[in-house]
Scaffold this motif. Structure first.
Motif, mmCIF file in Angstrom:
data_model
loop_
_atom_site.group_PDB
_atom_site.id
_atom_site.type_symbol
_atom_site.label_atom_id
_atom_site.label_comp_id
_atom_site.label_asym_id
_atom_site.label_seq_id
_atom_site.Cartn_x
_atom_site.Cartn_y
_atom_site.Cartn_z
ATOM 1 N N GLY A 145 40.491 -69.006 35.837
ATOM 2 C CA GLY A 145 40.837 -69.395 37.106
ATOM 3 C C GLY A 145 42.114 -69.068 37.567
ATOM 4 N N HIS A 146 42.785 -69.732 38.697
ATOM 5 C CA HIS A 146 44.260 -69.267 39.076
ATOM 6 C C HIS A 146 45.321 -70.061 38.510
ATOM 7 C CE1 HIS A 146 44.241 -72.232 42.197
ATOM 8 N NE2 HIS A 146 43.168 -72.064 42.590
ATOM 9 N N ILE A 147 45.305 -70.896 37.564
ATOM 10 C CA ILE A 147 46.590 -71.468 37.107
ATOM 11 C C ILE A 147 47.415 -70.284 36.255
ATOM 12 C CG2 ILE A 147 47.639 -73.147 35.449
ATOM 13 C CD1 ILE A 147 45.521 -75.022 36.377
ATOM 14 N N ALA A 148 48.701 -70.250 36.515
ATOM 15 C CA ALA A 148 49.545 -69.267 35.857
ATOM 16 C C ALA A 148 50.023 -69.879 34.452
ATOM 17 C CB ALA A 148 50.484 -68.765 36.508
ATOM 18 N N PHE A 149 49.321 -69.787 33.570
ATOM 19 C CA PHE A 149 49.564 -70.529 32.057
ATOM 20 C C PHE A 149 50.977 -70.169 31.435
ATOM 21 C CE2 PHE A 149 45.330 -72.068 32.753
ATOM 22 C CZ PHE A 149 45.386 -73.414 32.219
ATOM 23 N N ARG A 150 51.365 -68.637 31.762
ATOM 24 C CA ARG A 150 52.628 -68.408 31.482
ATOM 25 C C ARG A 150 53.585 -69.147 31.818
ATOM 26 N NH1 ARG A 150 55.748 -63.081 33.489
ATOM 27 N NH2 ARG A 150 55.894 -64.656 35.054
#
Ligand code: LER
Ligand code: MN
Length: 274
Positions: free
Chosen positions: A222-227
């Motif tokens: 998806g588009h969550i920036a897990f960094r």
């Protein structure tokens, strides 16, 4: 990260292949996870097998995720008491499995208590009942060293606790070291105006995180920036556990391993100590 409480990177059992929970744990261990999060339904059905294997399990159990059948805030006394009995059973299973906590969604949709406005709204009554439920469970949870973790869900799924801030308030007001909150990145993406700021504000009470992408797919899909999520958690000295939660994909075998690689990469890029 401290030596006594290393951050655990876990995965829910629904995202693993295997004929039973022990086989699924073996799959997770081979992939390189630190732990698994067991769903309560699986545990209540297949838990005896696990309990027989204690001491020989392939990896740790981080947590137990309950289902709507365990949401404790319900009007009917017999239903509520039956659910609380299940909660006590789960607390004991968690202690035996050395799981760190059990996830509690107090109530989903719709409201289960009457609207007595202008005396009390449904939400006011439900919140009051939640505190009585916690009165009944928290001392046992404290004694066993198992957390009761309140999970806010997005407002399409729940009505009472839909934000991190509300869960923090409950932890503060209740005041038990066993009652903590957890954050789910999928729900936060819908509800929180500033998800990373909410994680920072919740720091003293944050025990666990569900890693789930913006579309409820595995992290990386998806588009969550897990960094940025990992960097924020490292920045607040988060020493809890994290578990991947997602709709099981068609390509289960490869997808879960791919998501773990993505998350380990995000952790490394975040430069935390995890
Ligand atoms: C439900 O959307 C959820 O996030 C779970 O962790 C709790 O049932
Ligand atoms: Mn969740």
């Amino acid at each position: 990260m401290t030596e006594e409480t290393p951050v655990l990177l876990a995965v829910q059992d629904s995202l693993l292949s295997g004929a039973d929970l022990v086989e699924k744990m073996r799959t997770a261990a081979i992939m390189g996870f630190d732990a698994v999060e067991l769903r309560s339904g699986e545990l209540l059905n297949g838990g005896r097998l696990l309990l027989r294997e204690i001491g020989r399990l392939p990896l740790a159990v981080s947590s137990i995720c309950t289902s709507p059948q365990q949401d404790p805030v319900v009007q009917e006394r017999e239903v509520r008491e039956a659910r609380l009995a299940t909660w006590r059973e789960l607390l004991h299973m968690a202690a035996e499995l050395q799981a760190r906590g059990i996830i509690m969604v107090p109530i989903r949709r719709p409201h289960r208590l009457p609207d007595l406005s202008p005396l009390y709204t449904s939400a006011e009554l439900e919140l009051a009942l939640l505190y009585r439920v916690l009165d009944g469970l928290a001392p046992e949870a404290e004694r066993l060293g198992v957390g009761l973790w309140i999970e806010p869900l997005n407002f399409y799924e729940a009505m009472l606790v839909t934000s991190i801030g509300r869960a923090v308030e409950i932890c503060q007001r209740f005041g038990s070291p066993a009652v903590r909150l957890m954050a789910d990145t999928f729900h936060m993406n819908i509800m929180e105006p500033d998800p990373l700021g909410s994680l920072r504000a919740a720091a003293p009470y944050l025990a666990h995180v569900h890693l789930s992408d913006s579309n409820r797919q595995l992290p990386g899909r998806g588009h969550i920036a897990f960094r940025d999520v990992m960097a924020t958690l490292a920045g607040i000295g988060f020493a809890g556990s994290m578990a991947i939660e997602a709709f099981p994909p068609a390509d289960l075998e490869t997808a879960t391993a791919e998501s773990l690689r993505y998350l380990r990469g995000a952790l490394a890029e975040a430069g935390g100590e995890y």
